[in-house]
Design an enzyme around this catalytic site. Sequence first.
Site, short mmCIF file in Angstrom:
data_model
loop_
_atom_site.label_atom_id
_atom_site.label_comp_id
_atom_site.label_asym_id
_atom_site.label_seq_id
_atom_site.Cartn_x
_atom_site.Cartn_y
_atom_site.Cartn_z
N GLU A 183 0.86 -1.18 0.00
CA GLU A 183 0.00 0.00 0.00
C GLU A 183 0.90 1.24 0.00
O GLU A 183 1.74 1.40 0.90
CB GLU A 183 -0.88 0.04 1.27
CG GLU A 183 -2.04 -0.90 1.29
CD GLU A 183 -2.90 -0.73 2.56
OE1 GLU A 183 -2.76 0.28 3.28
OE2 GLU A 183 -3.69 -1.64 2.81
N TYR B 157 -10.77 -5.23 2.59
CA TYR B 157 -9.92 -4.82 3.71
C TYR B 157 -10.79 -4.80 4.96
O TYR B 157 -11.68 -3.97 5.10
CB TYR B 157 -9.33 -3.44 3.42
CG TYR B 157 -8.30 -2.95 4.41
CD1 TYR B 157 -8.48 -3.06 5.79
CD2 TYR B 157 -7.13 -2.36 3.97
CE1 TYR B 157 -7.55 -2.59 6.69
CE2 TYR B 157 -6.18 -1.88 4.86
CZ TYR B 157 -6.41 -2.01 6.21
OH TYR B 157 -5.46 -1.53 7.11
N ASP C 94 -5.88 8.10 10.95
CA ASP C 94 -4.52 7.66 11.25
C ASP C 94 -4.08 8.02 12.66
O ASP C 94 -4.38 9.11 13.15
CB ASP C 94 -3.54 8.27 10.24
CG ASP C 94 -3.55 7.47 8.95
OD1 ASP C 94 -3.84 8.03 7.89
OD2 ASP C 94 -3.32 6.24 9.05
O1 LIG Z 1 -1.15 1.22 10.90
P1 LIG Z 1 -1.79 -0.11 11.20
O2 LIG Z 1 -2.45 -0.14 12.58
O3 LIG Z 1 -0.89 -1.29 10.93
O4 LIG Z 1 -3.02 -0.26 10.14
C1 LIG Z 1 -2.77 -0.36 8.70
C2 LIG Z 1 -2.91 1.01 8.18
O5 LIG Z 1 -1.75 1.74 8.54
C3 LIG Z 1 -3.10 1.25 6.68
O6 LIG Z 1 -3.81 0.25 6.02
C4 LIG Z 1 -3.76 2.58 6.69
C5 LIG Z 1 -3.09 3.77 6.73
N1 LIG Z 1 -3.98 4.79 6.89
C6 LIG Z 1 -5.25 4.27 6.96
C7 LIG Z 1 -6.49 4.91 7.16
C8 LIG Z 1 -7.65 4.11 7.23
C9 LIG Z 1 -7.54 2.68 7.09
C10 LIG Z 1 -6.28 2.05 6.89
C11 LIG Z 1 -5.16 2.85 6.85
#
Ligand SMILES: O=P(O)(O)OC[C@@H](O)[C@@H](O)c1c[nH]c2ccccc12
Length: 268
Positions: free
Chosen positions: A49, A174, A60
């Site tokens: 990603e 997801y 975030d």
């Molecule tokens: O950071 P984590 O807790 O490992 O989660 C994945 C996430 O970072 C990535 O998929 C993501 C980054 N920003 C997001 C905003 C919403 C959903 C998902 C995301």
Amino acid sequence: MNRIDQTFARLRELGETALIPFVTVGDPDVGSTVEIIKQLEQSGADLVELGVPYSDPLADGPVIQRASERALKNNITMLDCIETAAQARQAGVQLPFILFTYFNPVLQFGIERFFELIRTKEISGLIIPDLPIEEDAEVRELAEASGIYLIPLVAPTSKDRIKRIASQAKGFVYCVSSLGVTGVRSDFHAGIDEFLATVREACDVPIAVGFGISSREHVERFSALCDGVVVGSAIVRQIEDALPLLGDGSKRETGLGQIGDFVKQLKG
Ligand SMILES: O=P(O)(O)OC[C@@H](O)[C@@H](O)c1c[nH]c2ccccc12
């Protein structure tokens, strides 16, 4: 066939779970991001990603917020982010690239112009976390016309929307493991196993889980329930810790190696 489909089909043959890192593009700069993507692939990542930094990343946690701030300080643009995928492919990276962006940067760039560009730049999937299925018709149409999978998110609170979201999903679904924002956590939503089983039941495409995954134990725990796991903050944290090394030519390989070692132990 879309690279995402190819990858999940290959991993299914091997009986492996996809490891899907998230990195913020331009953190600390585009050149480093291309090197980091190469390191992720060498260390066992199966898809990646590529996060477009944004000033108001409402979903975030602090780690990814800081990464966005660092990238925005370098004036990283949507164009830079999309070009990074093309540069990584030119550098020989074979991973499917999933562009990850909030909706506002796409609106600012111009939706039509956005798809005209990404369709030519090695992007296989797109995640827009703040674009609900009820409002995504135009984007979905343009994505399909571009051969790019619009990958939806479902959360434990999605309940009766899961079937509808799953029925239109391409690439993978997801599954957000917990409520709240991204970030490493020790526990997940209480009914996570039932939630994942419900999504699995509703889906014809693979499912991946994300939010809070940071260890090999987490990966193993979810491998029985999902086809992939997304790891963002824990890897972005490794990048943050390696910044002083990445910024010093003679120590750059050591910094990249640190990030790679963390990813290798996640893949197992
Ligand atoms: O950071 P984590 O807790 O490992 O989660 C994945 C996430 O970072 C990535 O998929 C993501 C980054 N920003 C997001 C905003 C919403 C959903 C998902 C995301």
